[in-house]
Design a protein around this motif. Structure first.
Motif, PDB file in Angstrom:
ATOM      1  N   ARG A 140     -45.413  20.836  -9.134  1.00  0.00           N
ATOM      2  CA  ARG A 140     -45.002  19.268  -9.904  1.00  0.00           C
ATOM      3  C   ARG A 140     -44.500  19.825 -10.516  1.00  0.00           C
ATOM      4  O   ARG A 140     -43.667  19.544 -11.572  1.00  0.00           O
ATOM      5  CB  ARG A 140     -46.449  18.612  -9.925  1.00  0.00           C
ATOM      6  CG  ARG A 140     -46.788  17.951  -8.922  1.00  0.00           C
ATOM      7  CD  ARG A 140     -46.080  16.678  -8.336  1.00  0.00           C
ATOM      8  NE  ARG A 140     -46.259  16.241  -9.574  1.00  0.00           N
ATOM      9  CZ  ARG A 140     -45.441  15.250  -9.560  1.00  0.00           C
ATOM     10  NH1 ARG A 140     -44.738  14.746  -8.895  1.00  0.00           N
ATOM     11  NH2 ARG A 140     -45.700  13.976 -10.453  1.00  0.00           N
ATOM     12  N   LEU A 141     -44.776  21.138 -11.569  1.00  0.00           N
ATOM     13  CA  LEU A 141     -43.721  21.708 -12.650  1.00  0.00           C
ATOM     14  C   LEU A 141     -42.614  22.017 -12.759  1.00  0.00           C
ATOM     15  O   LEU A 141     -40.957  21.697 -13.027  1.00  0.00           O
ATOM     16  CB  LEU A 141     -44.331  23.433 -13.544  1.00  0.00           C
ATOM     17  CG  LEU A 141     -44.582  23.491 -14.311  1.00  0.00           C
ATOM     18  CD1 LEU A 141     -44.254  23.198 -15.615  1.00  0.00           C
ATOM     19  CD2 LEU A 141     -45.062  25.385 -14.222  1.00  0.00           C
ATOM     20  N   ARG A 142     -42.531  22.839 -11.058  1.00  0.00           N
ATOM     21  CA  ARG A 142     -40.745  23.191 -11.045  1.00  0.00           C
ATOM     22  C   ARG A 142     -39.559  21.936 -10.468  1.00  0.00           C
ATOM     23  O   ARG A 142     -39.502  21.125 -11.450  1.00  0.00           O
ATOM     24  CB  ARG A 142     -41.186  23.919  -9.249  1.00  0.00           C
ATOM     25  CG  ARG A 142     -41.160  25.177  -9.371  1.00  0.00           C
ATOM     26  CD  ARG A 142     -41.272  26.208  -8.280  1.00  0.00           C
ATOM     27  NE  ARG A 142     -42.192  27.251  -8.080  1.00  0.00           N
ATOM     28  CZ  ARG A 142     -42.778  27.186  -7.430  1.00  0.00           C
ATOM     29  NH1 ARG A 142     -43.232  26.294  -6.777  1.00  0.00           N
ATOM     30  NH2 ARG A 142     -43.419  28.537  -7.078  1.00  0.00           N
ATOM     31  N   GLN A 143     -40.540  20.680 -10.161  1.00  0.00           N
ATOM     32  CA  GLN A 143     -40.173  19.687 -10.477  1.00  0.00           C
ATOM     33  C   GLN A 143     -39.776  18.990 -11.374  1.00  0.00           C
ATOM     34  O   GLN A 143     -38.701  18.641 -11.502  1.00  0.00           O
ATOM     35  CB  GLN A 143     -40.885  18.319  -9.351  1.00  0.00           C
ATOM     36  CG  GLN A 143     -40.821  19.023  -8.135  1.00  0.00           C
ATOM     37  CD  GLN A 143     -42.151  17.673  -7.072  1.00  0.00           C
ATOM     38  OE1 GLN A 143     -42.360  16.946  -7.629  1.00  0.00           O
ATOM     39  NE2 GLN A 143     -41.997  18.386  -6.268  1.00  0.00           N
ATOM     40  N   GLY A 144     -40.408  18.859 -12.063  1.00  0.00           N
ATOM     41  CA  GLY A 144     -40.254  18.377 -13.361  1.00  0.00           C
ATOM     42  C   GLY A 144     -39.322  18.966 -14.462  1.00  0.00           C
ATOM     43  O   GLY A 144     -38.339  18.810 -14.949  1.00  0.00           O
ATOM     44  N   ILE A 145     -39.134  20.784 -14.259  1.00  0.00           N
ATOM     45  CA  ILE A 145     -38.003  21.722 -14.546  1.00  0.00           C
ATOM     46  C   ILE A 145     -36.840  20.886 -13.942  1.00  0.00           C
ATOM     47  O   ILE A 145     -35.764  20.578 -15.044  1.00  0.00           O
ATOM     48  CB  ILE A 145     -38.345  22.457 -14.728  1.00  0.00           C
ATOM     49  CG1 ILE A 145     -39.780  23.553 -14.954  1.00  0.00           C
ATOM     50  CG2 ILE A 145     -37.458  24.518 -15.217  1.00  0.00           C
ATOM     51  CD1 ILE A 145     -39.903  24.823 -14.903  1.00  0.00           C
ATOM     52  N   LYS A 146     -36.699  20.950 -12.860  1.00  0.00           N
ATOM     53  CA  LYS A 146     -35.686  20.272 -11.915  1.00  0.00           C
ATOM     54  C   LYS A 146     -34.550  18.938 -13.196  1.00  0.00           C
ATOM     55  O   LYS A 146     -33.834  19.312 -13.209  1.00  0.00           O
ATOM     56  CB  LYS A 146     -35.692  20.528 -10.775  1.00  0.00           C
ATOM     57  CG  LYS A 146     -34.603  20.724  -9.160  1.00  0.00           C
ATOM     58  CD  LYS A 146     -33.481  21.661  -9.920  1.00  0.00           C
ATOM     59  CE  LYS A 146     -32.432  21.883  -8.593  1.00  0.00           C
ATOM     60  NZ  LYS A 146     -31.644  22.873  -9.072  1.00  0.00           N
ATOM     61  N   ASN A 147     -35.772  18.389 -12.964  1.00  0.00           N
ATOM     62  CA  ASN A 147     -34.991  17.030 -13.490  1.00  0.00           C
ATOM     63  C   ASN A 147     -35.140  17.056 -14.325  1.00  0.00           C
ATOM     64  O   ASN A 147     -34.358  16.626 -15.227  1.00  0.00           O
ATOM     65  CB  ASN A 147     -37.259  16.003 -13.228  1.00  0.00           C
ATOM     66  CG  ASN A 147     -36.072  15.271 -14.376  1.00  0.00           C
ATOM     67  OD1 ASN A 147     -35.480  13.858 -12.982  1.00  0.00           O
ATOM     68  ND2 ASN A 147     -37.030  14.539 -14.843  1.00  0.00           N
ATOM     69  N   LEU A 170     -32.925  19.747 -16.230  1.00  0.00           N
ATOM     70  CA  LEU A 170     -32.116  20.268 -16.040  1.00  0.00           C
ATOM     71  C   LEU A 170     -31.033  19.769 -15.249  1.00  0.00           C
ATOM     72  O   LEU A 170     -29.182  19.610 -15.850  1.00  0.00           O
ATOM     73  CB  LEU A 170     -32.001  21.443 -15.450  1.00  0.00           C
ATOM     74  CG  LEU A 170     -33.071  22.716 -15.732  1.00  0.00           C
ATOM     75  CD1 LEU A 170     -33.335  23.860 -14.293  1.00  0.00           C
ATOM     76  CD2 LEU A 170     -32.407  23.488 -16.528  1.00  0.00           C
ATOM     77  N   ASN A 171     -31.155  18.372 -14.448  1.00  0.00           N
ATOM     78  CA  ASN A 171     -30.665  17.529 -13.831  1.00  0.00           C
ATOM     79  C   ASN A 171     -29.680  16.609 -14.829  1.00  0.00           C
ATOM     80  O   ASN A 171     -28.385  16.461 -15.214  1.00  0.00           O
ATOM     81  CB  ASN A 171     -31.506  16.824 -12.069  1.00  0.00           C
ATOM     82  CG  ASN A 171     -31.224  17.797 -10.903  1.00  0.00           C
ATOM     83  OD1 ASN A 171     -30.340  18.962 -11.070  1.00  0.00           O
ATOM     84  ND2 ASN A 171     -31.922  17.818 -10.491  1.00  0.00           N
ATOM     85  N   LEU A 172     -31.041  16.292 -15.471  1.00  0.00           N
ATOM     86  CA  LEU A 172     -30.454  15.147 -15.799  1.00  0.00           C
ATOM     87  C   LEU A 172     -29.815  15.759 -17.859  1.00  0.00           C
ATOM     88  O   LEU A 172     -29.043  14.975 -18.031  1.00  0.00           O
ATOM     89  CB  LEU A 172     -31.805  14.140 -17.418  1.00  0.00           C
ATOM     90  CG  LEU A 172     -32.953  13.883 -16.422  1.00  0.00           C
ATOM     91  CD1 LEU A 172     -33.711  13.225 -16.561  1.00  0.00           C
ATOM     92  CD2 LEU A 172     -32.090  12.938 -15.514  1.00  0.00           C
ATOM     93  N   VAL A 173     -29.927  17.124 -17.835  1.00  0.00           N
ATOM     94  CA  VAL A 173     -28.907  17.674 -19.013  1.00  0.00           C
ATOM     95  C   VAL A 173     -27.638  17.506 -19.004  1.00  0.00           C
ATOM     96  O   VAL A 173     -26.549  17.883 -19.011  1.00  0.00           O
ATOM     97  CB  VAL A 173     -29.807  18.745 -19.628  1.00  0.00           C
ATOM     98  CG1 VAL A 173     -28.387  19.576 -20.316  1.00  0.00           C
ATOM     99  CG2 VAL A 173     -30.614  18.427 -20.522  1.00  0.00           C
ATOM    100  N   GLU A 174     -27.412  18.574 -17.012  1.00  0.00           N
ATOM    101  CA  GLU A 174     -26.424  18.996 -16.334  1.00  0.00           C
ATOM    102  C   GLU A 174     -25.142  17.236 -16.149  1.00  0.00           C
ATOM    103  O   GLU A 174     -24.224  17.734 -16.592  1.00  0.00           O
ATOM    104  CB  GLU A 174     -26.386  19.227 -15.646  1.00  0.00           C
ATOM    105  CG  GLU A 174     -24.985  20.105 -14.978  1.00  0.00           C
ATOM    106  CD  GLU A 174     -25.446  20.526 -13.250  1.00  0.00           C
ATOM    107  OE1 GLU A 174     -24.088  20.716 -12.463  1.00  0.00           O
ATOM    108  OE2 GLU A 174     -26.865  20.960 -12.979  1.00  0.00           O
ATOM    109  N   ALA A 175     -25.671  16.393 -16.064  1.00  0.00           N
ATOM    110  CA  ALA A 175     -25.203  15.629 -16.111  1.00  0.00           C
ATOM    111  C   ALA A 175     -24.398  14.494 -17.067  1.00  0.00           C
ATOM    112  O   ALA A 175     -23.460  13.902 -17.839  1.00  0.00           O
ATOM    113  CB  ALA A 175     -26.615  14.012 -15.330  1.00  0.00           C
ATOM    114  N   HIS A 176     -25.576  14.773 -18.626  1.00  0.00           N
ATOM    115  CA  HIS A 176     -24.857  14.083 -19.874  1.00  0.00           C
ATOM    116  C   HIS A 176     -23.819  15.427 -20.328  1.00  0.00           C
ATOM    117  O   HIS A 176     -22.541  14.840 -20.881  1.00  0.00           O
ATOM    118  CB  HIS A 176     -25.842  14.276 -20.654  1.00  0.00           C
ATOM    119  CG  HIS A 176     -25.519  13.847 -22.676  1.00  0.00           C
ATOM    120  ND1 HIS A 176     -25.570  12.427 -22.413  1.00  0.00           N
ATOM    121  CD2 HIS A 176     -25.739  14.303 -23.391  1.00  0.00           C
ATOM    122  CE1 HIS A 176     -25.338  12.726 -23.605  1.00  0.00           C
ATOM    123  NE2 HIS A 176     -25.114  13.650 -24.401  1.00  0.00           N
TER     124      HIS A 176
END
Length: 266
Positions: free
Chosen positions: A171-178, A180-186
């Motif tokens: 679950r921690l990995r999922q949060g980290i990935k989330n 990263l994805n949100l910041v990359e999209a922005h």
């Protein structure tokens, strides 16, 4: 009746005993010297391992390395007028400031440091300190709302170095990935991950994070970190420069100008 002539055998016995003692003494002296010489590498006093020696070793090993410093509120108020941008014969070419922490934390020195450093002859960057027990989406929003990056700045950085105490590693990995994805999209760039050697191997390696630029911390007396795909290595937390009253982290970016350019915002 005539007396028998006295035997000389006892004289030879004494002579042999003395000879044995002398020979044994000589052997022991020579043997002790040999032992001392053989053990000298283990018994001699080890010279102190100083930060100066570490600095020199790192830049001798990576001769095209680029020196950088990361800063947070823990460095206190910086005197930018007196700030030195060189350590020994190496110029400081990038500064990375902490901006946010968790879902609502703001480094109290960030805005001041970011504004004061804009005219310095360095590349600037910003990082977010990830709190593993807090919501990853709100953490990304906290960073995005606080940080405005321009062309030529370093790509955004996620600082993740602690395990969660309320959720599983997956679950921690999922949060980290989330995050990263949100910041990359922005920002339309893939962020960089800052972490420790051990944390990378225990949590991130072979879990979809190796594709990100890795900034790894390892302060040990090593030629390079265990994390072999690193692009920046934080090799010391005991740096010192004029203009900053507290100790600072020292970093080396390997790969020269080409790699440095790849880590900048387009």
């Amino acid at each position: 009746m005539p007396r028998k002539k006295a035997s000389n055998s006892w004289i030879w016995v004494i002579f042999l005993i003395l000879l044995t003692l002398i020979g044994g003494t000589i052997f022991l002296v020579k043997y002790s010297k040999w032992i001392k010489r053989e053990l000298s590498d283990y018994t001699r006093k080890t010279p102190p391992w100083t930060e100066t020696l570490k600095f020199e070793q790192v830049f001798n090993h990576f001769q095209n390395g680029i020196l950088g410093v990361d800063i947070s509120q823990y460095q206190g108020k910086i005197d930018f007028k007196k700030l030195s941008l060189q350590i020994k014969n190496h110029p400081i070419q990038f500064l990375v400031f902490r901006a946010t922490m968790g879902d609502d934390g703001l480094d109290r020195r960030f805005k001041e440091n970011w504004e004061a450093s804009k005219n310095l002859p360095v590349v600037r960057g910003v990082y977010h300190y990830y709190r593993p027990n807090e919501n990853s989406t709100r953490q990304a929003e906290n960073f995005i709302q606080t940080v405005k990056l321009e062309s030529g700045d370093l790509i955004p950085v996620l600082d993740i170095e602690k395990h969660s105490t309320i959720q599983s590693r997956e679950r921690l990995r999922q949060g980290i990935k989330n995050w990263l994805n949100l910041v990359e999209a922005h920002y339309a760039v893939k962020p960089m991950i800052y972490t420790g050697d051990r944390f990378f191997w225990e949590v991130l390696h072979n879990q979809g994070f190796d594709e990100y630029p890795i900034w790894v911390a390892n302060y040990n007396r090593v030629l390079e970190p265990e994390t072999k795909n690193w692009v920046i290595w934080q090799f010391s937390e005991k740096g010192s420069i004029e203009g900053i009253g507290e100790r600072i982290d020292l970093n080396i970016l390997r790969g020269g100008r080409f790699q440095f350019h790849k880590l900048k915002m387009p």
